[in-house]
Design a protein around this motif. Structure first.
Motif, PDB file in Angstrom:
ATOM      1  N   TYR A 157       0.829  -1.208   0.000  1.00  0.00           N
ATOM      2  CA  TYR A 157       0.000   0.000   0.000  1.00  0.00           C
ATOM      3  C   TYR A 157       0.863   1.258   0.000  1.00  0.00           C
ATOM      4  O   TYR A 157       0.639   2.181  -0.790  1.00  0.00           O
ATOM      5  CB  TYR A 157      -0.924  -0.002   1.219  1.00  0.00           C
ATOM      6  CG  TYR A 157      -1.757   1.246   1.323  1.00  0.00           C
ATOM      7  CD1 TYR A 157      -2.826   1.462   0.459  1.00  0.00           C
ATOM      8  CD2 TYR A 157      -1.469   2.218   2.283  1.00  0.00           C
ATOM      9  CE1 TYR A 157      -3.588   2.619   0.546  1.00  0.00           C
ATOM     10  CE2 TYR A 157      -2.222   3.368   2.372  1.00  0.00           C
ATOM     11  CZ  TYR A 157      -3.290   3.565   1.501  1.00  0.00           C
ATOM     12  OH  TYR A 157      -4.028   4.718   1.588  1.00  0.00           O
ATOM     13  N   LEU A 161       1.332   4.476  -3.116  1.00  0.00           N
ATOM     14  CA  LEU A 161       0.892   5.854  -2.919  1.00  0.00           C
ATOM     15  C   LEU A 161       1.715   6.821  -3.776  1.00  0.00           C
ATOM     16  O   LEU A 161       2.912   6.615  -3.976  1.00  0.00           O
ATOM     17  CB  LEU A 161       1.052   6.256  -1.446  1.00  0.00           C
ATOM     18  CG  LEU A 161       0.105   5.604  -0.439  1.00  0.00           C
ATOM     19  CD1 LEU A 161       0.537   5.987   0.978  1.00  0.00           C
ATOM     20  CD2 LEU A 161      -1.336   6.028  -0.683  1.00  0.00           C
ATOM     21  N   GLN A 163       4.005  10.009  -4.390  1.00  0.00           N
ATOM     22  CA  GLN A 163       5.079  10.418  -3.496  1.00  0.00           C
ATOM     23  C   GLN A 163       4.641  11.383  -2.402  1.00  0.00           C
ATOM     24  O   GLN A 163       5.010  11.193  -1.234  1.00  0.00           O
ATOM     25  CB  GLN A 163       6.231  11.023  -4.312  1.00  0.00           C
ATOM     26  CG  GLN A 163       7.543  11.101  -3.540  1.00  0.00           C
ATOM     27  CD  GLN A 163       8.060   9.740  -3.122  1.00  0.00           C
ATOM     28  OE1 GLN A 163       7.852   8.738  -3.799  1.00  0.00           O
ATOM     29  NE2 GLN A 163       8.749   9.698  -1.985  1.00  0.00           N
ATOM     30  N   PRO A 164       3.853  12.438  -2.690  1.00  0.00           N
ATOM     31  CA  PRO A 164       3.444  13.340  -1.601  1.00  0.00           C
ATOM     32  C   PRO A 164       2.651  12.625  -0.515  1.00  0.00           C
ATOM     33  O   PRO A 164       2.847  12.879   0.677  1.00  0.00           O
ATOM     34  CB  PRO A 164       2.588  14.400  -2.318  1.00  0.00           C
ATOM     35  CG  PRO A 164       3.050  14.366  -3.734  1.00  0.00           C
ATOM     36  CD  PRO A 164       3.391  12.936  -3.998  1.00  0.00           C
ATOM     37  N   LYS A 165       1.749  11.718  -0.921  1.00  0.00           N
ATOM     38  CA  LYS A 165       0.959  10.987   0.068  1.00  0.00           C
ATOM     39  C   LYS A 165       1.816   9.988   0.840  1.00  0.00           C
ATOM     40  O   LYS A 165       1.581   9.734   2.024  1.00  0.00           O
ATOM     41  CB  LYS A 165      -0.214  10.277  -0.609  1.00  0.00           C
ATOM     42  CG  LYS A 165      -1.302  11.227  -1.106  1.00  0.00           C
ATOM     43  CD  LYS A 165      -2.504  10.471  -1.619  1.00  0.00           C
ATOM     44  CE  LYS A 165      -3.619  11.431  -2.034  1.00  0.00           C
ATOM     45  NZ  LYS A 165      -4.169  12.179  -0.885  1.00  0.00           N
ATOM     46  N   LEU A 166       2.820   9.426   0.176  1.00  0.00           N
ATOM     47  CA  LEU A 166       3.735   8.535   0.879  1.00  0.00           C
ATOM     48  C   LEU A 166       4.484   9.296   1.960  1.00  0.00           C
ATOM     49  O   LEU A 166       4.602   8.815   3.096  1.00  0.00           O
ATOM     50  CB  LEU A 166       4.728   7.911  -0.105  1.00  0.00           C
ATOM     51  CG  LEU A 166       5.889   7.141   0.542  1.00  0.00           C
ATOM     52  CD1 LEU A 166       5.383   5.971   1.373  1.00  0.00           C
ATOM     53  CD2 LEU A 166       6.880   6.672  -0.520  1.00  0.00           C
ATOM     54  N   GLU A 167       4.994  10.478   1.637  1.00  0.00           N
ATOM     55  CA  GLU A 167       5.737  11.258   2.622  1.00  0.00           C
ATOM     56  C   GLU A 167       4.845  11.608   3.814  1.00  0.00           C
ATOM     57  O   GLU A 167       5.285  11.570   4.966  1.00  0.00           O
ATOM     58  CB  GLU A 167       6.295  12.534   1.981  1.00  0.00           C
ATOM     59  CG  GLU A 167       7.289  12.278   0.841  1.00  0.00           C
ATOM     60  CD  GLU A 167       8.490  11.447   1.259  1.00  0.00           C
ATOM     61  OE1 GLU A 167       8.854  11.466   2.449  1.00  0.00           O
ATOM     62  OE2 GLU A 167       9.067  10.766   0.388  1.00  0.00           O
ATOM     63  N   GLU A 168       3.579  11.945   3.544  1.00  0.00           N
ATOM     64  CA  GLU A 168       2.635  12.236   4.632  1.00  0.00           C
ATOM     65  C   GLU A 168       2.432  11.009   5.519  1.00  0.00           C
ATOM     66  O   GLU A 168       2.400  11.113   6.754  1.00  0.00           O
ATOM     67  CB  GLU A 168       1.285  12.682   4.053  1.00  0.00           C
ATOM     68  CG  GLU A 168       1.313  14.036   3.367  1.00  0.00           C
ATOM     69  CD  GLU A 168      -0.008  14.357   2.687  1.00  0.00           C
ATOM     70  OE1 GLU A 168      -0.982  13.587   2.888  1.00  0.00           O
ATOM     71  OE2 GLU A 168      -0.074  15.359   1.950  1.00  0.00           O
ATOM     72  N   ALA A 169       2.299   9.841   4.884  1.00  0.00           N
ATOM     73  CA  ALA A 169       2.098   8.611   5.650  1.00  0.00           C
ATOM     74  C   ALA A 169       3.309   8.281   6.508  1.00  0.00           C
ATOM     75  O   ALA A 169       3.171   7.854   7.667  1.00  0.00           O
ATOM     76  CB  ALA A 169       1.788   7.453   4.704  1.00  0.00           C
ATOM     77  N   GLU A 172       3.317  10.474   9.528  1.00  0.00           N
ATOM     78  CA  GLU A 172       2.332  10.011  10.505  1.00  0.00           C
ATOM     79  C   GLU A 172       2.829   8.776  11.250  1.00  0.00           C
ATOM     80  O   GLU A 172       2.603   8.622  12.453  1.00  0.00           O
ATOM     81  CB  GLU A 172       1.001   9.712   9.814  1.00  0.00           C
ATOM     82  CG  GLU A 172       0.233  10.953   9.391  1.00  0.00           C
ATOM     83  CD  GLU A 172      -0.073  11.865  10.570  1.00  0.00           C
ATOM     84  OE1 GLU A 172      -0.568  11.352  11.603  1.00  0.00           O
ATOM     85  OE2 GLU A 172       0.224  13.062  10.483  1.00  0.00           O
ATOM     86  N   LEU A 225      -5.644   5.687  -7.357  1.00  0.00           N
ATOM     87  CA  LEU A 225      -5.069   5.520  -6.019  1.00  0.00           C
ATOM     88  C   LEU A 225      -5.272   4.090  -5.524  1.00  0.00           C
ATOM     89  O   LEU A 225      -6.244   3.424  -5.906  1.00  0.00           O
ATOM     90  CB  LEU A 225      -5.716   6.499  -5.039  1.00  0.00           C
ATOM     91  CG  LEU A 225      -5.440   7.978  -5.283  1.00  0.00           C
ATOM     92  CD1 LEU A 225      -6.247   8.834  -4.313  1.00  0.00           C
ATOM     93  CD2 LEU A 225      -3.953   8.287  -5.147  1.00  0.00           C
TER      94      LEU A 225
END
Length: 268
Positions: A157, A161, A163-169, A172, A225
């Protein structure tokens, strides 16, 4: 400009000509969807059509609402008719129902335990499972969760994602008091995600559970996504040498399921 009609073309039955036009029209819609927009000349080149054929088909598709023109970009995009059809298809699709044949196919191929997981915060939750004929290492009930960082479901998963969403994850994961990922170890996870992207599938070699090994891949929906992941898991001693063999198989099944959900991979 009218196109010359060859003797072969002139002898075709009306139904054959209609089918040919339909095939070319569908090819145009597929190309525009994959490229997120294309000019008429680009469509003609990509599909091997004459300019006059491309212009005629594009005009017809525009009249019916399947294509819409963006004057600023000078490109054709999917029109309202295509959007309505896609929305209706998405509304009628249940993820678990759509995935069940794929999971059964994998269980038959591998004889191992195959699971479908969906993201929930910092975890993946089991929502469907098919048991293979071989002894299973996976004992968790449906509804049980697994961490993102150390399982094949979670790594698949994360790798899927943008790249921006991966960095956010990842941020977190580091911040969460329930996550063992720290600022000191997040780079190791990032490296494993990159390896997962390069392979096209994820793996967990006794990292979450000493008794099991598994591999997995992501399922995408029409938005592009990841919405779920599928894993194949088995007893470690038996499964570990088979992970490189089963990984590409899981990835292929996930690509097929993604296509069923309306996902179109970027062209090229």
């Amino acid at each position: 400009m009218s196109e010359a009609v060859t003797p072969a073309t002139s002898e075709r039955a009306p139904g054959d000509r209609a089918a040919g036009a339909l095939d070319r029209g569908l090819a145009i819609l597929t190309h525009v969807a994959q490229t997120r927009g294309a000019s008429t000349s680009e469509i003609a080149r990509a599909l091997g059509l004459t300019r006059s054929t491309a212009y005629r088909l594009v005009d017809r598709l525009q009249e019916q609402g399947w294509l819409a023109h963006d004057p600023a970009a000078g490109q054709w995009q999917l029109g309202s008719a295509a959007v309505r059809l896609a929305s209706a298809a998405v509304a009628s699709t249940n993820l678990r129902d759509a995935a069940a044949p794929a999971l059964r196919k994998l269980a038959d191929l591998t004889q191992e335990t195959v699971s479908l997981g969906v993201p929930n915060g910092m975890t993946m939750v089991f929502v469907h499972r098919e048991r293979g004929t071989r002894p299973a290492a996976v004992t968790a009930e449906l509804g049980a969760s697994r961490p993102l960082h150390s399982t094949s479901l979670g790594r698949a998963y994360l790798a899927a994602l943008p790249q921006p969403k991966l960095e956010e994850a990842l941020i977190e994961l580091v911040r969460s008091p329930l996550s063992p990922v720290t600022a000191a170890t997040v780079s190791e996870l990032h490296s494993e995600i990159e390896r997962t992207r390069e392979r096209g599938w994820s793996q967990d070699l006794r990292e979450f559970d000493e008794s099991s090994c598994c591999c997995g891949a992501a399922v995408y929906d029409h938005t592009g996504l990841p919405v779920a992941c599928i894993s194949v898991a088995g007893v470690a001693e038996r499964m570990e040498p088979l992970v490189p063999t089963y990984g590409p198989v899981v990835a292929q099944v996930c690509r097929e399921l993604s296509a069923d959900l309306g996902y179109l991979p970027p062209a090229g």
